[in-house]
Design a protein around this motif. Structure first.
Motif, PDB file in Angstrom:
ATOM      1  N   VAL A 107       0.815  -1.280   0.029  1.00 47.07           N
ATOM      2  CA  VAL A 107      -0.195  -0.115  -0.026  1.00 47.07           C
ATOM      3  C   VAL A 107       1.110   1.118  -0.007  1.00 47.07           C
ATOM      4  O   VAL A 107       0.707   2.252  -0.812  1.00 47.07           O
ATOM      5  CB  VAL A 107      -0.960  -0.192   1.105  1.00 47.07           C
ATOM      6  CG1 VAL A 107      -1.789   1.383   1.140  1.00 47.07           C
ATOM      7  CG2 VAL A 107      -2.014  -1.151   1.181  1.00 47.07           C
ATOM      8  N   ALA A 108       1.800   1.119   0.907  1.00 53.60           N
ATOM      9  CA  ALA A 108       2.772   2.468   1.117  1.00 53.60           C
ATOM     10  C   ALA A 108       3.409   2.665  -0.365  1.00 53.60           C
ATOM     11  O   ALA A 108       3.800   3.675  -0.757  1.00 53.60           O
ATOM     12  CB  ALA A 108       3.691   2.297   2.121  1.00 53.60           C
ATOM     13  N   GLU A 109       3.845   1.570  -0.858  1.00 55.49           N
ATOM     14  CA  GLU A 109       4.730   1.718  -2.438  1.00 55.49           C
ATOM     15  C   GLU A 109       3.696   2.369  -3.328  1.00 55.49           C
ATOM     16  O   GLU A 109       4.235   3.186  -4.163  1.00 55.49           O
ATOM     17  CB  GLU A 109       5.110   0.280  -2.560  1.00 55.49           C
ATOM     18  CG  GLU A 109       6.301  -0.299  -1.946  1.00 55.49           C
ATOM     19  CD  GLU A 109       6.665  -1.782  -2.273  1.00 55.49           C
ATOM     20  OE1 GLU A 109       5.929  -2.272  -3.041  1.00 55.49           O
ATOM     21  OE2 GLU A 109       7.457  -2.217  -1.522  1.00 55.49           O
ATOM     22  N   PHE A 110       2.512   1.849  -3.577  1.00 54.64           N
ATOM     23  CA  PHE A 110       1.647   2.635  -4.401  1.00 54.64           C
ATOM     24  C   PHE A 110       1.428   3.822  -3.940  1.00 54.64           C
ATOM     25  O   PHE A 110       0.905   4.853  -4.964  1.00 54.64           O
ATOM     26  CB  PHE A 110       0.538   1.763  -4.518  1.00 54.64           C
ATOM     27  CG  PHE A 110       0.818   0.418  -5.527  1.00 54.64           C
ATOM     28  CD1 PHE A 110       0.235   0.369  -6.929  1.00 54.64           C
ATOM     29  CD2 PHE A 110       1.452  -0.912  -5.224  1.00 54.64           C
ATOM     30  CE1 PHE A 110       0.379  -0.457  -7.611  1.00 54.64           C
ATOM     31  CE2 PHE A 110       1.772  -1.523  -6.153  1.00 54.64           C
ATOM     32  CZ  PHE A 110       1.269  -1.661  -7.347  1.00 54.64           C
ATOM     33  N   GLU A 111       1.263   4.184  -2.780  1.00 56.53           N
ATOM     34  CA  GLU A 111       0.918   5.716  -2.462  1.00 56.53           C
ATOM     35  C   GLU A 111       2.164   6.500  -2.881  1.00 56.53           C
ATOM     36  O   GLU A 111       1.967   7.571  -3.548  1.00 56.53           O
ATOM     37  CB  GLU A 111       0.825   5.748  -0.819  1.00 56.53           C
ATOM     38  CG  GLU A 111      -0.633   5.215  -0.355  1.00 56.53           C
ATOM     39  CD  GLU A 111      -0.479   5.212   1.174  1.00 56.53           C
ATOM     40  OE1 GLU A 111      -1.620   4.851   1.870  1.00 56.53           O
ATOM     41  OE2 GLU A 111       0.566   5.047   1.793  1.00 56.53           O
ATOM     42  N   LYS A 112       3.525   5.948  -2.821  1.00 61.61           N
ATOM     43  CA  LYS A 112       4.545   6.620  -3.102  1.00 61.61           C
ATOM     44  C   LYS A 112       4.689   6.674  -4.506  1.00 61.61           C
ATOM     45  O   LYS A 112       4.836   7.881  -5.172  1.00 61.61           O
ATOM     46  CB  LYS A 112       5.834   5.969  -2.579  1.00 61.61           C
ATOM     47  CG  LYS A 112       6.997   6.767  -2.924  1.00 61.61           C
ATOM     48  CD  LYS A 112       8.255   5.763  -2.538  1.00 61.61           C
ATOM     49  CE  LYS A 112       9.616   6.647  -2.977  1.00 61.61           C
ATOM     50  NZ  LYS A 112      10.707   5.872  -2.270  1.00 61.61           N
ATOM     51  N   ASN A 113       4.391   5.723  -5.316  1.00 61.07           N
ATOM     52  CA  ASN A 113       4.475   5.740  -6.848  1.00 61.07           C
ATOM     53  C   ASN A 113       3.478   6.382  -7.638  1.00 61.07           C
ATOM     54  O   ASN A 113       3.748   6.784  -8.888  1.00 61.07           O
ATOM     55  CB  ASN A 113       4.762   4.169  -7.263  1.00 61.07           C
ATOM     56  CG  ASN A 113       6.147   3.559  -6.606  1.00 61.07           C
ATOM     57  OD1 ASN A 113       7.103   4.230  -6.463  1.00 61.07           O
ATOM     58  ND2 ASN A 113       5.996   2.216  -6.604  1.00 61.07           N
ATOM     59  N   PHE A 114       2.359   6.483  -6.841  1.00 62.12           N
ATOM     60  CA  PHE A 114       1.248   7.104  -7.738  1.00 62.12           C
ATOM     61  C   PHE A 114       0.501   8.079  -6.921  1.00 62.12           C
ATOM     62  O   PHE A 114      -0.303   8.101  -6.396  1.00 62.12           O
ATOM     63  CB  PHE A 114       0.172   6.108  -7.944  1.00 62.12           C
ATOM     64  CG  PHE A 114       0.657   4.972  -8.877  1.00 62.12           C
ATOM     65  CD1 PHE A 114       0.646   5.163 -10.433  1.00 62.12           C
ATOM     66  CD2 PHE A 114       1.254   3.812  -8.319  1.00 62.12           C
ATOM     67  CE1 PHE A 114       1.010   3.973 -11.173  1.00 62.12           C
ATOM     68  CE2 PHE A 114       1.782   2.933  -9.273  1.00 62.12           C
ATOM     69  CZ  PHE A 114       1.472   2.793 -10.886  1.00 62.12           C
ATOM     70  N   PRO A 115       1.326   9.427  -6.687  1.00 63.06           N
ATOM     71  CA  PRO A 115       0.979  10.344  -5.662  1.00 63.06           C
ATOM     72  C   PRO A 115      -0.572  10.960  -6.009  1.00 63.06           C
ATOM     73  O   PRO A 115      -1.252  11.219  -5.167  1.00 63.06           O
ATOM     74  CB  PRO A 115       2.140  11.330  -5.887  1.00 63.06           C
ATOM     75  CG  PRO A 115       2.650  10.974  -7.268  1.00 63.06           C
ATOM     76  CD  PRO A 115       2.732   9.661  -7.319  1.00 63.06           C
ATOM     77  N   LEU A 116      -0.884  10.938  -7.277  1.00 61.26           N
ATOM     78  CA  LEU A 116      -2.026  11.473  -7.712  1.00 61.26           C
ATOM     79  C   LEU A 116      -3.229  10.820  -6.987  1.00 61.26           C
ATOM     80  O   LEU A 116      -4.435  11.210  -6.738  1.00 61.26           O
ATOM     81  CB  LEU A 116      -2.355  11.192  -9.006  1.00 61.26           C
ATOM     82  CG  LEU A 116      -3.519  12.078  -9.828  1.00 61.26           C
ATOM     83  CD1 LEU A 116      -3.803  13.407  -9.520  1.00 61.26           C
ATOM     84  CD2 LEU A 116      -3.696  11.868 -11.255  1.00 61.26           C
TER      85      LEU A 116
END
Length: 201
Positions: A107-116
């Protein structure tokens, strides 16, 4: 004519509390069904945030002993604990339990990689959980296996992590005990369509 196979299966999926161990399936067969079903459940961006631990035998019983012991310090009096303990012992009488987790690192990785979309990934991981849980529940029901879904998290999180060597990044979301249907579910009521739905042309 529209097909109703999925709808027919959905009607079979009910909350069953009176579960036993009188199943004709092997642990391997059940494990394969559970794993394959979770793999097919959709998740946002196909990020596959759902994890599962499948417990049988002594491990299944250990889980519900953890719940009982943890609740002992939470309920207000002996009478309340007796009622709670009886309920949990019914879960323990089942054949097995699935522990559902969310992999928070993903979850954290996707929050970082897809900030929008960062603000959405927590919600989407919960949706993925619902998809996986419902899919497994329905797959079990298709095979005549009953189940119910419990949420003793976060009360039991630390004890479960220690007992079953759970990674720190896995967040416990639900516990699904399953087994033979000893007493079927009763009738299910639904709210009126005009309360549940709006349809526009």
């Amino acid at each position: 004519m529209m097909k109703n196979n999925l709808l027919d299966l959905a009607k079979q999926r009910r909350t069953i509390y009176d579960l036993g161990r009188n199943l004709s399936f092997t642990q391997d067969e059940l494990t394969t069904l559970i794993k394959d079903t979770i793999k097919q459940a959709p998740s946002a961006f196909n990020n596959q945030t759902t994890r599962a631990v499948i417990l049988y035998g002594a491990s299944h019983e250990k889980l519900w002993d953890i719940v009982i012991n943890r609740l002992k310090s939470e309920v207000p009096d002996e009478a309340a604990f007796a009622r709670t303990s009886a309920k949990v012992k019914a879960f323990k009488a089942a054949f097995g339990t699935i522990l559902y987790f969310t992999e928070t690192k993903t979850v954290a990785e996707f929050e970082k990689n897809f900030p929008l979309y960062a603000a959405n990934f927590q919600d989407w991981s919960e949706q993925a959980q619902g998809n996986a849980q419902y899919a497994v529940w329905t797959a079990l029901a298709e095979n005549g296996v009953g189940a119910n879904l419990q949420h003793y998290n976060p009360l039991i999180d630390d004890d479960v992590r220690a007992a079953f060597d759970i990674p720190a990044s896995w967040r416990l979301r639900a516990q699904m005990d399953f087994g033979s249907i000893e007493t079927p579910a009763g009738n299910k009521d639904h709210l009126a369509d005009d309360v549940l739905f709006k349809v526009f042309n």
